[in-house]
Design a protein around this motif. Sequence first.
Motif, PDB file in Angstrom:
ATOM      1  N   UNK A  71      40.598  38.702  42.710  1.00 50.31           N
ATOM      2  CA  UNK A  71      40.011  39.814  41.964  1.00 50.31           C
ATOM      3  C   UNK A  71      40.284  41.128  42.671  1.00 50.31           C
ATOM      4  N   UNK A  72      40.150  41.126  43.995  1.00 49.99           N
ATOM      5  CA  UNK A  72      40.406  42.335  44.769  1.00 49.99           C
ATOM      6  C   UNK A  72      41.840  42.813  44.625  1.00 49.99           C
ATOM      7  N   UNK A  73      42.796  41.870  44.625  1.00 47.36           N
ATOM      8  CA  UNK A  73      44.202  42.239  44.463  1.00 47.36           C
ATOM      9  C   UNK A  73      44.457  42.817  43.075  1.00 47.36           C
ATOM     10  N   UNK A  74      43.864  42.211  42.046  1.00 49.16           N
ATOM     11  CA  UNK A  74      44.065  42.709  40.678  1.00 49.16           C
ATOM     12  C   UNK A  74      43.460  44.096  40.536  1.00 49.16           C
ATOM     13  N   UNK A  75      42.280  44.298  41.099  1.00 49.01           N
ATOM     14  CA  UNK A  75      41.646  45.620  41.024  1.00 49.01           C
ATOM     15  C   UNK A  75      42.486  46.661  41.757  1.00 49.01           C
ATOM     16  N   UNK A  76      43.031  46.289  42.918  1.00 53.27           N
ATOM     17  CA  UNK A  76      43.887  47.223  43.660  1.00 53.27           C
ATOM     18  C   UNK A  76      45.132  47.572  42.857  1.00 53.27           C
ATOM     19  N   UNK A  77      45.731  46.594  42.196  1.00 54.70           N
ATOM     20  CA  UNK A  77      46.901  46.863  41.363  1.00 54.70           C
ATOM     21  C   UNK A  77      46.536  47.749  40.175  1.00 54.70           C
ATOM     22  N   UNK A  78      45.362  47.513  39.581  1.00 49.47           N
ATOM     23  CA  UNK A  78      44.932  48.314  38.428  1.00 49.47           C
ATOM     24  C   UNK A  78      44.707  49.765  38.824  1.00 49.47           C
ATOM     25  N   UNK A  79      44.254  49.985  40.040  1.00 46.16           N
ATOM     26  CA  UNK A  79      44.032  51.356  40.510  1.00 46.16           C
ATOM     27  C   UNK A  79      45.305  51.988  41.059  1.00 46.16           C
ATOM     28  N   UNK A  80      46.266  51.147  41.467  1.00 48.92           N
ATOM     29  CA  UNK A  80      47.472  51.659  42.105  1.00 48.92           C
ATOM     30  C   UNK A  80      48.685  51.617  41.200  1.00 48.92           C
ATOM     31  N   UNK A  81      49.519  50.589  41.394  1.00 52.83           N
ATOM     32  CA  UNK A  81      50.802  50.494  40.693  1.00 52.83           C
ATOM     33  C   UNK A  81      50.667  50.512  39.173  1.00 52.83           C
ATOM     34  N   UNK A  82      49.625  49.907  38.649  1.00 54.41           N
ATOM     35  CA  UNK A  82      49.481  49.757  37.197  1.00 54.41           C
ATOM     36  C   UNK A  82      48.426  50.702  36.628  1.00 54.41           C
ATOM     37  N   UNK A  83      48.213  51.815  37.281  1.00 58.59           N
ATOM     38  CA  UNK A  83      47.189  52.773  36.886  1.00 58.59           C
ATOM     39  C   UNK A  83      47.399  53.306  35.471  1.00 58.59           C
TER      40      UNK A  83
END
Length: 121
Positions: A71-83
């Motif tokens: 979940x933490x990795x998906x949230x980080x991606x949602x805020x970062x690369x896939x913003x």
Amino acid sequence: MILTMKDKQRANVMAGVMDGKLCAEDAGRILKRSVRQVFRMLRRMREDGIEGLIHKNRGKQSPFRLKERIRGKIIALAKGNYRDVNDTHMKELLLQEEGYRGAKNRRRPTRLESYETRVRH
């Protein structure tokens, strides 16, 4: 145990059935349940009290919940690369680029709780 308004109504109606003030058909109409379900609820209330009317999974975590690390990795991606990516595209990217097979069904709630504003395309 915290009762919702729906639980309180169900308990009151079932108490009426137990006291003989209501018949099973009327209780079924009020609760929007079949007569068979009313008798099942009545049996559970007699055995377990009001707790018998509450769903047994209430308060338990889903067995399909994502692990916190993922979940933490998906949230980080949602805020970062896939913003700037919408939900559908993010699902496809998580499946293809990141290899998150479990993200197919569970990604949307994770993303929605990860940040306040969503990008709409």
